[in-house]
Write an enzyme that holds these catalytic residues in place. Structure first.
Site: not given
Ligand code: PGA
Length: 243
Positions: A11, A13, A97, A99, A167, A173, A205
């Site tokens: 992803n 983003k 997601h 976010e 997640e 992140g 992560s």
């Molecule tokens: P990350 O993000 O691997 O940077 O923690 C995962 C995600 O948001 O799908």
């Protein structure tokens, strides 16, 4: 897990302009010519879906969107429909997601409508769920995720058009990950709420150092990778760890 092929999804983003995005896609497509046993998927930002698709053509790396609107078309400025993603070459779309759930206030009902739109358009919906730090500390993570699943997975969903990504919000992140026991407990709990054979990815992560251990957990069917998917060698190292 024999019948659930491991999926490693990147992803990107809101990252990548033409130069670096296409270079990343090229590097992934090149590496994917080496032997690998997992399915690979990249989800670039909307501006790069078509050119990344052109770079990936002929490789076995699939293309996905990061979100879609519930409607097929209409007066929704700034939005992209599942049908448009399909038309642009996508086979998958991420919905719900954190976010978007937490950052943009999307509800379970919104996400369910998007997952239904994905099915209508012939896309696999990757439905994301996960608890916040406070919810984990309050020991309600499993019930929070169960409620998210009940609200966001459409009726009649099937294993070939649905993927769940667990997640934990606090792991995205941050460099933090749940214990293997916590991942296993959550994935096993999720399995009780979804059609048999549906894949459950872990996300949050995942990196080249921890991927082998996480992906070896019997309840984990792959990874949704954010930050580490922006470096071809890291993404590929995670793909290698998958098989
Ligand atoms: P990350 O993000 O691997 O940077 O923690 C995962 C995600 O948001 O799908």
């Amino acid at each position: 897990m024999a019948d659930r092929k491991t999926l490693v999804a990147g992803n990107w983003k809101m990252n990548g302009r033409r130069d670096d995005g296409l270079a990343l896609a090229r590097a992934i497509a090149e590496r994917a010519t080496a032997q690998h046993t997992c399915e690979l998927l990249v989800c670039p930002p909307a501006t790069l879906i078509v050119p990344v698709g052109e770079v990936l053509a002929g490789s076995d790396v699939a293309l996905g969107g990061q979100d879609c609107h519930a409607a097929a078309s209409g007066a929704f400025t700034g939005s992209i429909s599942a049908e448009m993603l399909r038309d642009a070459g996508c086979s998958h779309v991420i919905v719900g997601h954190s976010e978007r759930r937490h950052g943009l206030g999307e509800s379970d009902a919104d996400i369910q409508a998007k997952a239904l739109a994905a099915r209508r358009a012939g896309l696999v919906a990757i439905v994301c769920v996960g608890e916040t730090r406070a919810e984990r500390e309050a020991r309600v993570a499993i019930s929070v995720v169960a409620a998210q699943l009940a609200g966001s997975v459409p009726e009649g969903a099937a294993a070939d058009t649905l993927v769940i990504a667990y997640e934990p919000v606090w792991a995205i992140g941050t460099g933090l990950t749940p214990t293997n026991a916590d991942i296993t407990e959550m994935h096993a709990a999720i399995r009780g709420h979804i059609p048999a054979g549906t894949r459950i990815l872990y996300g949050g992560s995942v990196n080249p150092k921890n991927a082998a251990e996480i992906l070896a957990l019997p309840e984990v069917d792959g990874a949704l990778v954010g930050g580490a998917s922006l470096k071809a060698e890291d993404f590929w190292a995670i793909a290698r760890a998958a098989g």
